[in-house]
Design an enzyme around this catalytic site. Structure first.
Site, mmCIF file in Angstrom:
data_model
loop_
_atom_site.group_PDB
_atom_site.id
_atom_site.type_symbol
_atom_site.label_atom_id
_atom_site.label_comp_id
_atom_site.label_asym_id
_atom_site.label_seq_id
_atom_site.Cartn_x
_atom_site.Cartn_y
_atom_site.Cartn_z
ATOM 1 N N THR A 73 31.946 26.392 44.677
ATOM 2 C CA THR A 73 31.205 26.312 45.925
ATOM 3 C C THR A 73 31.075 24.862 46.391
ATOM 4 O O THR A 73 31.344 24.545 47.559
ATOM 5 C CB THR A 73 29.808 26.944 45.760
ATOM 6 N N CYS A 334 24.989 47.084 49.071
ATOM 7 C CA CYS A 334 23.663 46.867 48.498
ATOM 8 C C CYS A 334 23.569 45.812 47.412
ATOM 9 O O CYS A 334 22.487 45.366 47.088
ATOM 10 C CB CYS A 334 23.141 48.190 47.972
#
Lengths: 400, 223
Positions: A73, A334
């Protein structure tokens, strides 16, 4: 006791014991700060530079072109934000794809929303491929950055990075635009594909230790000599001031060792996993009706299987599998706080219900034939049970 | 203004347990209903056997739920409640639990069933994480859709309660439904609702109405 089958290596890989061995001295005995002048610090500084050289050799680059970071990241953020901010006087247009990892996508989105950049998001075909022609067609006189991933983390499609890089290089020369650079996120490709930067024609490349049986919290960015980046953090001269902060020494030693091990073994491991991968795909398609293999059939990471099970929702199936000792994942709904379905599957032009029903099984070092046989045997009754509960019937044109 | 969010009744925070020490996972009751769902409609059942049908959601929003009820015309009690759900574990478990609750004993009357709140279902389940709250709202909505269907079929039109949306802020085109959704997703203050919906940002005149709606939906769902 159920068998335990971990098939989520694309999320993270377990630490290789040999990497752990290499790291251990730096977690207890060798504790100096590499920036100190005393001999403790000096020795550790030398070890870091040795690690850097070993990585540089594998990528076919010079040591001073490697910047250590905290992971994929950060490397992606540094490449995108760091390059765009530093070079915006040369243009404010960026080209990327709709299927990038969020570390790239969200950084670029931030530049677009908050810092006045214009962005072209390339659409993949149904298999997740982006062509060099597509990239070239998107280039403009004010384009400064192209970021295209080496292999997709969700669907495993391998993108033609070398051809795209070559095309960009030619365009750059023809248009005298040395400021146009090409970044690739290679986190998922590390264990399986050629990382030689010259062959790939890339100017920046992201790697992540925790996807290659190395430690979490370790990563690196290759940055071609001459390319200037705006740092994301300040306060020291480490990593040439581009990424200041006391080095994560054990992490650096660990990522170097991990990269050496996976790259040395990548051909044999790829062959072994392609065999297991195809057994899993074939097994699922033989025993379960109404499925779709997402991603390219052959231009595909050896460890990736992504299948949509029609009419059911991925998270429910993950939980049923979990209860049977099979650990897979879903890019869908979800599990993420956003509740959004996979942006990758949607970008392939597939409908929401196909995206919601997608599961990713990512194989790794410890995956065996028995594991795959167990998954193939475990899945059908679980899918059957959830389908019985479901009111949805997906159009059969999406099966394959 | 109070920026701190009160905990929502029946929920257990987000992805941690109530003491924040462990990652959240399903309660034993949720697991039981998820792995052994009650009252779902088997493939071979015949729709004509039921006198009320409800539907809510679509795969695009992540969940779809259909329910089929048998209502006793003499007493208007729910004698049978069958369902099918496309959704995650919480959606399956809360529908299963709702089906048990409305048919317990002699079965709820339609009036009683209409008063069933999402947090009643969640409490019986031993709690759901806050971001799974919408799953239990879903079965509550499907239930009310089926109740309306029954009244429609029996020509009791005066008892049908529809929930048409109306625009609250003409500038941002935010409707009462949008505000309801925001409240259900955990935005219980004006600031949080504005973050989600942008309501009133270019049109502060509508803010008193917005605040009133937030109060209304908090009361309705969280009691």
């Amino acid at each position: 006791m159920n068998r335990q089958v971990y098939l989520d290596h694309a999320a993270t890989t377990p630490l290789d014991p040999r990497v752990r061995e290499a790291m251990l001295p730096y977690l207890c005995l060798k504790q100096g700060n590499p920036s100190s002048f005393h001999s403790f610090g000096k020795e550790i500084k030398d070890d870091i530079e040795e690690a850097r050289r070993s990585i540089a050799d594998i990528l076919g680059v010079r040591s001073d072109e490697i910047i250590f970071t905290s992971g994929g990241t950060e490397s992606d953020n540094l490449a995108v934000l760091g390059y765009a901010r530093k070079n915006q006087k040369h243009g404010k247009h960026i080209v990327t794809t709709k299927i990038e990892h969020h570390a790239v996508l969200e950084s670029i989105l931030h530049l677009e929303r908050k810092e006045g950049f214009e962005v072209t998001y390339l659409e993949p075909d149904r298999d997740g491929l982006i062509t060099p022609e597509q990239v070239e067609a998107a280039l403009r006189e004010d384009t400064i950055l192209v970021s295209v991933m080496y292999a997709n983390n969700e669907i495993g499609t391998i993108l033609p990075i070398s051809e795209i890089g070559n095309r960009i290089q030619k365009w750059r020369e023809a248009h005298s635009r040395p400021e146009l650079v090409f970044h690739t996120d290679a986190c998922q490709a590390t264990g399986y594909l050629d990382l030689n930067v010259e062959k790939l024609h890339v100017d920046m490349l992201t790697l992540n230790g925790s996807k290659m049986y190395g430690p979490k919290g370790s990563g690196l960015l290759y940055v071609k000599r001459g390319i200037k980046l705006e740092p994301l953090q300040f306060g020291g001269a480490q990593e040439r001031g581009i990424r200041p902060g006391t080095e994560n020494v054990a992490g650096i030693i660990g990522i170097a060792k991990a990269l050496e091990l996976v790259q040395a073994n990548r051909e044999a491991e790829s062959e072994r996993l392609v065999h297991l991968r195809d057994r899993l795909i074939e097994g699922v398609q033989r025993t379960i009706k109404k499925t779709r293999l997402n991603g390219h059939t052959t231009n595909r990471l050896p460890n990736n299987v992504n299948i949509s099970f029609m009419d059911i929702e991925g998270e429910a199936l993950i939980l049923y599998l979990d209860a049977s000792g099979v650990y897979a994942s879903t890019g869908s709904a979800c599990t993420s706080a956003s509740l959004d379905p996979s942006h990758v599957i949607l970008a392939l032009g597939l409908p929401y219900e196909v995206a919601h029903g997608s599961l990713r099984f990512s194989l790794g070092h410890e995956t065996t034939e028995e594991d795959i046989a167990y998954v193939v045997e475990t899945l059908p009754p679980l899918v059957e049970k959830l389908r019985a509960l479901s009111p949805v019937r997906v159009d059969e044109k999406y099966f394959v | 203004m109070n920026h701190k969010q009160d905990p929502v009744a029946g929920t257990k925070g987000d992805v941690t347990s109530h003491d924040k020490a462990k990652s959240w996972f399903y309660s034993d009751v949720v697991k039981d209903h998820f792995f052994n769902p009650r009252n779902f409609l088997h493939e071979d059942a015949n729709e004509a056997d039921y006198n009320a049908i409800g539907k809510v959601g679509s795969p695009a929003c992540g969940d779809e739920l259909r329910v089929w009820m048998k209502v006793d015309p003499a007493t208007e009690q729910i004698k049978e409640f069958r369902w099918k759900t496309f959704g995650c574990g919480s959606a399956i478990a809360s529908t299963s639990m709702a089906s048990v609750m409305v048919t317990e004993g002699e079965g709820m009357t339609l009036d009683e069933a209409r008063k069933l709140k999402p947090q009643d279902i969640m409490e019986r389940l031993g709690g759901l994480p806050q971001r799974k709250f919408h799953c239990s709202v879903l079965c509550d909505k499907a239930l009310r859709d089926a109740i309306n269907d029954y009244y429609r079929r029996t020509d009791q039109f005066d008892k049908i309660i529809t929930e048409a949306s109306r625009i609250i802020d003409p500038v941002s085109k935010v409707t009462d439904k949008d505000i309801e959704e925001a409240v259900l997703e955990g935005a219980h203050t004006l600031e949080l609702v504005q973050q989600k919906t942008k309501v009133g940002i270019g049109n502060p005149g509508c803010l008193p109405a917005v605040e009133e709606l937030i109060r209304f939906y908090k009361e309705k769902y969280f009691g």
